[in-house]
Scaffold this active site. Structure first.
Site, PDB file in Angstrom:
ATOM      1  N   HIS A 109      54.197  37.753 209.909  1.00 37.83           N
ATOM      2  CA  HIS A 109      54.409  38.801 210.922  1.00 37.83           C
ATOM      3  C   HIS A 109      55.637  38.384 211.728  1.00 37.83           C
ATOM      4  O   HIS A 109      55.865  37.179 211.938  1.00 37.83           O
ATOM      5  CB  HIS A 109      53.276  38.872 211.946  1.00 37.83           C
ATOM      6  CG  HIS A 109      51.930  39.245 211.424  1.00 37.83           C
ATOM      7  ND1 HIS A 109      51.058  38.320 210.910  1.00 37.83           N
ATOM      8  CD2 HIS A 109      51.273  40.429 211.406  1.00 37.83           C
ATOM      9  CE1 HIS A 109      49.938  38.931 210.571  1.00 37.83           C
ATOM     10  NE2 HIS A 109      50.040  40.213 210.861  1.00 37.83           N
ATOM     11  N   ASP A 112      54.860  35.756 214.272  1.00 37.39           N
ATOM     12  CA  ASP A 112      54.505  34.416 213.783  1.00 37.39           C
ATOM     13  C   ASP A 112      55.762  33.562 213.723  1.00 37.39           C
ATOM     14  O   ASP A 112      55.728  32.359 213.977  1.00 37.39           O
ATOM     15  CB  ASP A 112      53.974  34.431 212.335  1.00 37.39           C
ATOM     16  CG  ASP A 112      52.863  35.414 212.115  1.00 37.39           C
ATOM     17  OD1 ASP A 112      52.149  35.723 213.075  1.00 37.39           O
ATOM     18  OD2 ASP A 112      52.717  35.874 210.955  1.00 37.39           O
ATOM     19  N   GLU A 276      42.147  43.513 201.021  1.00 35.25           N
ATOM     20  CA  GLU A 276      41.635  42.224 201.506  1.00 35.25           C
ATOM     21  C   GLU A 276      40.134  42.146 201.259  1.00 35.25           C
ATOM     22  O   GLU A 276      39.380  43.058 201.620  1.00 35.25           O
ATOM     23  CB  GLU A 276      41.944  42.061 202.999  1.00 35.25           C
ATOM     24  CG  GLU A 276      41.348  40.774 203.546  1.00 35.25           C
ATOM     25  CD  GLU A 276      41.906  40.354 204.899  1.00 35.25           C
ATOM     26  OE1 GLU A 276      43.100  40.576 205.144  1.00 35.25           O
ATOM     27  OE2 GLU A 276      41.121  39.804 205.694  1.00 35.25           O
ATOM     28  N   HIS A 279      37.803  42.587 204.287  1.00 41.81           N
ATOM     29  CA  HIS A 279      37.809  43.957 204.795  1.00 41.81           C
ATOM     30  C   HIS A 279      36.931  44.849 203.920  1.00 41.81           C
ATOM     31  O   HIS A 279      36.311  45.791 204.411  1.00 41.81           O
ATOM     32  CB  HIS A 279      39.232  44.505 204.831  1.00 41.81           C
ATOM     33  CG  HIS A 279      40.150  43.760 205.746  1.00 41.81           C
ATOM     34  ND1 HIS A 279      41.482  44.069 205.877  1.00 41.81           N
ATOM     35  CD2 HIS A 279      39.935  42.716 206.587  1.00 41.81           C
ATOM     36  CE1 HIS A 279      42.049  43.250 206.757  1.00 41.81           C
ATOM     37  NE2 HIS A 279      41.125  42.411 207.200  1.00 41.81           N
TER      38      HIS A 279
HETATM   39  C1  XUL Z   1      43.745  41.311 209.929  1.00 36.01           C
HETATM   40  C2  XUL Z   1      44.590  41.106 208.753  1.00 36.01           C
HETATM   41  C3  XUL Z   1      46.039  40.931 209.017  1.00 36.01           C
HETATM   42  C4  XUL Z   1      46.919  41.595 208.010  1.00 36.01           C
HETATM   43  C5  XUL Z   1      48.389  41.541 208.348  1.00 36.01           C
HETATM   44  O1  XUL Z   1      42.409  41.441 209.646  1.00 36.01           O
HETATM   45  O2  XUL Z   1      44.125  41.046 207.652  1.00 36.01           O
HETATM   46  O3  XUL Z   1      46.311  39.571 209.085  1.00 36.01           O
HETATM   47  O4  XUL Z   1      46.764  41.015 206.756  1.00 36.01           O
HETATM   48  O5  XUL Z   1      48.670  42.123 209.580  1.00 36.01           O
HETATM   49 CO    CO Z   2      44.942  40.683 205.747  1.00 42.13          CO
END
Ligand code: XUL
Ligand code: CO
Length: 444
Positions: A109, A112, A276, A279
């Site tokens: 990011h 970061d 992810e 998620h």
């Molecule tokens: C948050 C997440 C983030 C994204 C990038 O849950 O997964 O780190 O991957 O913004």
């Molecule tokens: Co992520």
């Protein structure tokens, strides 16, 4: 690639060299048991299949704090008091880590890599300066950027959202950040650019015009795409679904929601998904379900490899260690022909209690071994079992005759009814779930 890469006279991980492969009999915690970078699996090396990436945020920025306690980990690269000097030190440590671990990619990011300034132009300058250093480090080490992104969720100005904020002034700040992050991503040859909609959602419908916010989000993404293309970004834009946390409800809830959104707003040509694992579980899905929905739509972009905790309902971002789950994921990825410009990014952090510096190596080694093993198992299942053929055969009634005509759109509801009334007698075919599940275990 040089051995024991570090910059100047400071080695941040002394005593740790390049991580070797030693095989499963090794009891060296700083060695791979399964990941062999150059081992061929079906014509491609493990490195080419898996395209591992280390994330900057969890690995070098997070220090073990949680909602109940401050930082538990102290890192030697955090010593400089000046934020730009600290950013330099962190970058040197990061490239030393990437190189010693032996991954080809990293992700970041904007915040970061470089601290936020007092005003927009200062933030832009900080990021441009740090991106220039990153470019030098990439050239020295051969590291590549899998994706860049902007943190448009951390600063309090984004508490009501970024692109979906009800205050237009905040939308402009989000645009400034995304513009600068795209500039940095292009400079660094990033293969993708990610949007995770951290606070793009709502806490209560009572104060939220969801329709307007979704329109704003789509328009913002169009503008980001147009800017990216105008500066020569050729890669994929990726949306990372997540149903909640930090928002109560996030617009990019899960893969199917995002696919519907991209198609509705005509964005599916430039945008794909970054899936992810944790998620997926938050959305009530399995990791492999989310991957399957993306591959069905031709929209699998990249993967954030991590895991949740089955007893917890939040995003614990643990390193992936569940081989069974990873095999299911790899079966979907291999069936899709493998990841193209995506990779496996470890969006994972060591536990608050893991305070030794080598813990971050150990976490990544475990994650890489998990997917290397899963790749091997999934590849053998596809090569040697008849799981794929059985799945095809299950649908064979659509391969010829009336079934094929149905698939080709040559039937209407009444003609289907007439077939039912005349000849088509359903057979009681077993789904054979237990058989399929046993095949997976047989190859593990
Ligand atoms: C948050 C997440 C983030 C994204 C990038 O849950 O997964 O780190 O991957 O913004
Ligand atoms: Co992520």
């Amino acid at each position: 690639m040089p051995n024991h890469y570090f910059v100047g006279d400071h080695e941040y991980f002394p005593g740790i060299g390049n991580i070797p492969y030693e095989g499963r009999e090794s009891d060296n915690p700083l060695a791979f048991k399964f990941y062999q970078r150059d081992r061929l699996v079906g014509g491609k090396t493990m490195q080419q299949h898996l395209r591992f990436a280390v994330c900057y945020w969890h690995t070098f920025c997070a220090k073990g704090s949680d909602a109940f306690g401050t930082d538990s980990q102290t890192f030697p690269w955090d010593t400089p008091k000046n934020p730009m000097m600290a950013a330099r030190a962190r970058m040197d440590a990061a490239f030393e880590f990437f190189t010693k671990l032996g991954v080809p990619y990293y992700c970041f990011h904007d915040r970061d890599m470089a601290p936020e300034g007092a005003f927009v132009a200062e933030s832009e300058r900080n990021l441009a300066t740090m991106a220039a250093f990153a470019k030098e480090r990439q050239d020295e080490t051969g590291m590549k950027l899998l994706w860049g992104t902007a943190n448009v969720f951390g600063h309090p100005r984004y508490m009501n959202g970024a692109a979906t904020n009800p205050d237009f002034a905040v939308v402009t700040h989000a645009a400034a950040q995304v513009k600068a992050a795209l500039d940095a991503t292009v400079l660094l040859g990033g293969e993708n650019y990610v949007f995770w909609g951290g606070r793009e959602g709502y806490s209560t419908l009572l104060n939220t015009d969801t329709r307007r916010e979704l329109d704003h989000m789509a328009h913002f993404l169009e503008l980001a795409r147009d800017y990216g293309r105008s500066i020569g970004f050729k890669g994929h834009f990726l949306i990372e679904p997540k149903p909640m946390e930090p928002s109560k409800h996030q617009y990019d809830f899960d893969a199917q929601t995002v696919i519907g959104f991209l198609r509705h707003y005509g964005l599916a040509g430039d945008f794909k998904l970054n899936v992810e694992a944790n998620h997926a579980t938050l959305a009530g899905h399995s990791f492999s379900h989310e991957l399957q929905m993306c591959t069905d739509a031709g929209l699998l972009g990249s993967i954030d490899a991590n895991r949740g905790d089955p007893q917890n309902g939040w995003d614990t971002d643990q390193f992936p260690t569940d081989i069974y789950d990873a095999v299911h994921a790899m079966l979907v990825v291999l069936a899709d022909g493998g990841l193209k410009s995506g990779g496996f990014n470890f969006d994972a952090r060591v536990r608050r209690e893991s305070v030794d510096l080598d813990d971050i190596f150990i976490g990544h080694i475990g994650g890489m071994d998990t997917f290397a093993r899963a790749l091997d198992v999934a590849y053998r299942i596809r090569e040697n079992s008849d799981l794929g053929e059985r799945k095809l055969r299950r649908y064979s009634s659509f391969d010829s005759g009336d079934g094929a005509r149905f698939e080709q759109g040559e039937m209407n509801l009444a003609s289907l009814r007439d077939l039912a009334a005349s000849e088509h007698k359903p057979v009681r075919a077993s789904g054979k779930q237990e058989w399929y599940e046993n095949v997976i275990n047989q190859y593990l």
